[in-house]
Design an enzyme around this catalytic site. Structure first.
Site, short mmCIF file in Angstrom:
data_model
loop_
_atom_site.label_atom_id
_atom_site.label_comp_id
_atom_site.label_asym_id
_atom_site.label_seq_id
_atom_site.Cartn_x
_atom_site.Cartn_y
_atom_site.Cartn_z
N ARG A 40 0.82 -1.22 0.00
CA ARG A 40 0.00 0.00 0.00
C ARG A 40 0.85 1.26 0.00
O ARG A 40 0.45 2.29 -0.56
CB ARG A 40 -0.95 -0.01 1.19
N LYS A 200 -16.18 -19.12 4.17
CA LYS A 200 -17.60 -19.11 4.47
C LYS A 200 -18.48 -18.51 3.39
O LYS A 200 -18.22 -17.42 2.89
CB LYS A 200 -17.83 -18.33 5.76
N GLY A 357 -7.60 -9.45 1.05
CA GLY A 357 -6.40 -9.74 1.85
C GLY A 357 -5.79 -11.11 1.63
O GLY A 357 -4.64 -11.23 1.22
N GLY A 380 -11.52 -5.09 2.15
CA GLY A 380 -12.97 -4.89 2.26
C GLY A 380 -13.56 -4.12 1.09
O GLY A 380 -14.67 -4.43 0.62
C1 3PG Z 1 -8.56 -1.86 5.21
O1 3PG Z 1 -7.46 -2.24 5.61
O2 3PG Z 1 -9.49 -2.63 4.92
C2 3PG Z 1 -8.77 -0.38 5.02
O3 3PG Z 1 -7.63 0.34 5.37
C3 3PG Z 1 -9.97 0.10 5.79
O4 3PG Z 1 -9.79 -0.14 7.17
P1 3PG Z 1 -11.06 -0.45 8.06
O5 3PG Z 1 -11.56 -1.81 7.66
O6 3PG Z 1 -10.59 -0.39 9.49
O7 3PG Z 1 -12.10 0.60 7.77
MG MG Z 2 -11.04 -3.69 6.45
#
Ligand code: 3PG
Ligand code: MG
Length: 399
Positions: A40, A200, A357, A380
């Protein structure tokens, strides 16, 4: 051009001598004070460099972790050094996000210089998208650039509110993400094949529902495939499985049929009685799993099925591993399919996009992340995009 023409980018911004508030995602994994994956940070360097080279004053806004108020353990101070060393230029740090300390640090900036402000989430008003906090941030800048696609699913002050308060532009990382994702799912070359894995079904219901309506082939892998197999009446033994979601799984299969989306489920598995690395295992048909066995990876015939479909695919979107890829040899299917996708991408026949991730970790493990057309920096936010949801941080940048 593509989707991106719907957005103002750095090409449209008058940057020289301007104070440019740049929202970046510096929410990187840190272990014992060391950044363990700097993807990132690397991703936002081009935007920082470009604004700096054009004579802008770069003011970086970012969050780190999920602090409840101020928390020294989640200060961005050490990250300033991490950005500076990779940028090859100094990065100043201000121990405040807004107010007199931040304003003074901004006032000291010369054109081309870079400043990182403290964790935006130290102020509770950030996550509430509070207008007073938006105004306090806006006082620090003349322009707003959002380069944090990975945080675009949050409607926070620094990711959404500011875009309505200052002239707003997509940074280069944001632009690349939007363009790559549009090419993969909005206006793709067909056939489009999606791989969805992970543990899941319950966490990916919306995603599966959206994808069956958009892609031609949906390959389901990982623990969630077991829920589908069980719903079809197969014995999955002790495999990870959400039996209570059988009805939901059948509905997804129906929806796929109605949309002419082919669903590809595993036909065989690596079956073991222990969940650990190098556990004794056998290749078993999904019709022949014993009561004490777990399916820990897709088997060779399943891999062959997916690789064969990849031969004709023009686009692949990947989220989630096939098996327990952190435990060899149950990484075999994930690695084999990832390599096949990388080879087809190298040969020029396939546009490959991956995100989330675990997925990036799995592709790195297979050694092929760099050979995919595009690997998203987002977790996310990538999932929400696959669910077909509008991302507030992206929407706010539309012309
Ligand atoms: C992540 O790592 O998914 C983003 O930086 C957003 O972070 P958060 O899920 O804590 O909002
Ligand atoms: Mg997140």
């Amino acid at each position: 051009m593509s989707e991106a023409s719907a957005f103002r980018t750095l090409d449209d911004a008058e940057i020289a001598n301007k104070r440019v508030l740049v929202r970046v995602d510096l929410n990187v994994p840190v272990d014992n004070g060391r950044v363990t994956d700097d993807t990132r940070i690397q991703a936002v360097l081009p935007t920082i460099r470009e604004i700096s080279d054009k004579g802008g004053k770069v003011i970086l806004l970012a969050h780190f972790g999920r602090p409840k108020g101020e928390d020294p353990a989640l200060s961005l101070a050490p990250i300033a050094g991490e950005v500076a060393s990779r940028l090859g230029r100094p990065v100043a740090f201000a121990p405040a996000t807004t107010g007199p300390v931040a304003e003074a640090a901004v006032a000291r900036l010369q054109p081309g210089e870079v400043l990182l402000l403290e964790n935006t989430r130290f102020d509770k008003r950030e996550e509430k998208n509070d207008p007073d906090f938006v105004a306090a941030l806006a006082r620090l800048g003349d322009l707003y650039v959002n380069d944090a696609f990975a945080t675009a699913h949050r409607a926070h002050a620094s990711t959404e509110g500011l875009a309505h308060k200052l002239p707003a532009f997509a940074g280069r990382c944001m632009q690349e993400e939007i363009e790559a994702l549009a090419r993969a799912l909005e206006k793709p070359q067909r056939p489009v094949l999606a791989v969805v894995g992970g543990a899941k079904v319950s966490s990916k219901l919306d995603l599966l529902g959206n994808l069956v309506a958009k892609v031609d082939i949906l390959v389901i892998g990982g623990g969630m495939a077991n829920t589908f197999l069980a719903a079809q009446g197969k014995n999955v033994g002790k495999s990870l499985c959400e039996h209570e979601l059988a009805g939901t799984a059948l509905e997804i299969l129906d929806k796929a049929r109605a949309a002419s989306c082919e669903i590809v489920l595993p036909v065989d598995a690596l079956a073991a009685t222990e969940f650990k690395a190098n556990a004794a295992h056998r290749v078993a048909s999904v019709d022949d799993i014993r009561p004490d066995e777990m399916m820990l990876d897709a088997g060779p015939a399943s891999v062959e099925n997916v690789v064969a479909r990849l031969e004709d695919a023009k686009t692949i979107v990947w989220n989630g591993p096939f098996g327990a890829f952190e435990l060899p040899p149950f990484d075999t299917a994930t690695v084999a399919v990832a390599r096949a996708a990388a080879e087809r991408t190298d040969a020029g026949g396939l546009l490959s996009v991956a995100g989330g991730g675990d997925t990036v970790a799995a592709l790195n493990h297979a050694g092929v992340a760099g050979r995919f057309t595009y690997v998203s920096t987002a977790g996310g936010a990538f999932l929400e995009w696959l669910e077909g949801k509008a991302l507030p941080g992206v929407e706010a940048l539309r012309r």
